[in-house]
Design an enzyme around this catalytic site. Structure first.
Site, PDB file in Angstrom:
ATOM      1  N   GLN A   1       7.755   2.818  -5.905  1.00 27.76           N
ATOM      2  CA  GLN A   1       8.601   3.794  -5.212  1.00 27.76           C
ATOM      3  C   GLN A   1       9.998   3.831  -5.836  1.00 27.76           C
ATOM      4  OE1 GLN A   1       7.627   5.877  -2.868  1.00 27.76           O
ATOM      5  NE2 GLN A   1       5.613   5.022  -2.420  1.00 27.76           N
TER       6      GLN A   1
ATOM      7  N   TYR B   1       0.820  -1.217   0.000  1.00 32.61           N
ATOM      8  CA  TYR B   1       0.000   0.000   0.000  1.00 32.61           C
ATOM      9  C   TYR B   1       0.854   1.268   0.000  1.00 32.61           C
ATOM     10  CZ  TYR B   1       0.230  -0.029   5.236  1.00 32.61           C
ATOM     11  OH  TYR B   1       0.603  -0.031   6.552  1.00 32.61           O
ATOM     12  N   GLU B   2       0.187   2.397  -0.242  1.00 30.31           N
ATOM     13  CA  GLU B   2       0.856   3.704  -0.376  1.00 30.31           C
ATOM     14  C   GLU B   2       1.909   3.695  -1.481  1.00 30.31           C
ATOM     15  OE1 GLU B   2      -0.045   6.433   1.064  1.00 30.31           O
ATOM     16  OE2 GLU B   2      -1.565   5.496   2.332  1.00 30.31           O
ATOM     17  N   GLY B   3       1.636   2.951  -2.543  1.00 27.39           N
ATOM     18  CA  GLY B   3       2.599   2.814  -3.634  1.00 27.39           C
ATOM     19  C   GLY B   3       3.507   1.639  -3.362  1.00 27.39           C
TER      20      GLY B   3
END
Length: 247
Positions: free
Chosen positions: A111, A104-106
């Site tokens: 990233q 999650y969150e990329g």
């Protein structure tokens, strides 16, 4: 162990895992705190250099921090052995729960792609500014702590060459092929810098210096293989056909 406490901490391999966990947690926290400082300094000063540093460190802080969390949870379960696996200690729950943090969150792959593409779109200025600090500190510490400073300096120079290689790749897929090992390699070198910082600040052979020596001797050298992977390009990734991969 005849002269020990009679606990599993007497075993060298358990010590290796516990010390690795502590050393890498320190690095993950240091990178996150450095990113937070850059964010605060940008807000306080409005300086673009701080904004660039915060942006550059963000994917490293997220990806290395979560990979460290996964690795630490896995080693923690291993330390507990069978009791860890069958839920007696709660170690298995940590392993399950932490795994999603790399998604999650990329995802950590995204990233890393962001790091080698958008975050290097400044011509490497933010990356080189960080590496200049790493090299300068290592150079200054050579007289006091040569066994710690020299490997950190060498690592910073190798990482500088990897950044330069990335910048020469106009085909972004060549960068993306090695983006994850590049990100982890960058974090490894920053880890050497932060552990060296702690040893310098301590000023004696205390626990911080001992942990720094462990990290720089045993974990920092991983950057060599990581950067070799990072700069290998993409061609061999496509050498096998989909049929070859599924066979």
């Amino acid at each position: 162990m005849a002269d020990g406490t009679g606990t599993i901490m007497d075993h060298a391999d358990v010590r290796r895992m516990l010390t690795t966990m502590k050393a890498d947690i320190y690095v993950a926290r240091a990178i996150a705190l450095s990113c937070a400082v850059a964010i605060d300094m940008q807000k306080a000063t409005g300086t673009q250099d701080w904004a660039a540093r915060a942006a550059f460190l963000t994917p490293i802080a997220k990806a290395f921090g979560t990979e460290t969390g996964i690795s630490v949870a896995n080693m923690g379960l291993q330390v507990h052995g069978g009791m860890g696996f069958i839920e007696e200690t709660g170690a298995a729950q940590y392993c399950r729960d932490v795994r999603v943090t790399a998604i999650y969150e990329g995802t950590n792959g995204i990233q890393a792609m962001d790091l080698v593409a958008r975050k290097l779109s400044d011509g490497g200025e933010a990356a080189f500014a960080l590496l200049d600090e790493v090299a300068a500190q290592a150079e200054a510490a050579r007289a006091r702590l040569p066994d710690l400073a020299e490997p950190v300096w060498q690592a910073s120079e190798s990482l500088r060459e990897a950044v330069e290689w990335m910048l020469t790749q106009t085909d972004l897929n060549q960068r993306f092929a090695g983006s994850v090992p590049f990100l982890i390699g960058f974090a490894r070198v920053l880890g050497g810098h932060y552990h060296l910082t702690a040893a310098i600040a301590e000023g004696k052979n205390g626990p911080r210096s001992k942990l720094a020596r462990f990290y720089i001797t045993r974990l920092l050298p991983e950057y060599i293989g990581l950067l070799a992977h990072a700069t290998a390009g993409a061609d061999d990734l496509y050498a096998l056909s989909p049929e070859d991969l599924s066979a």
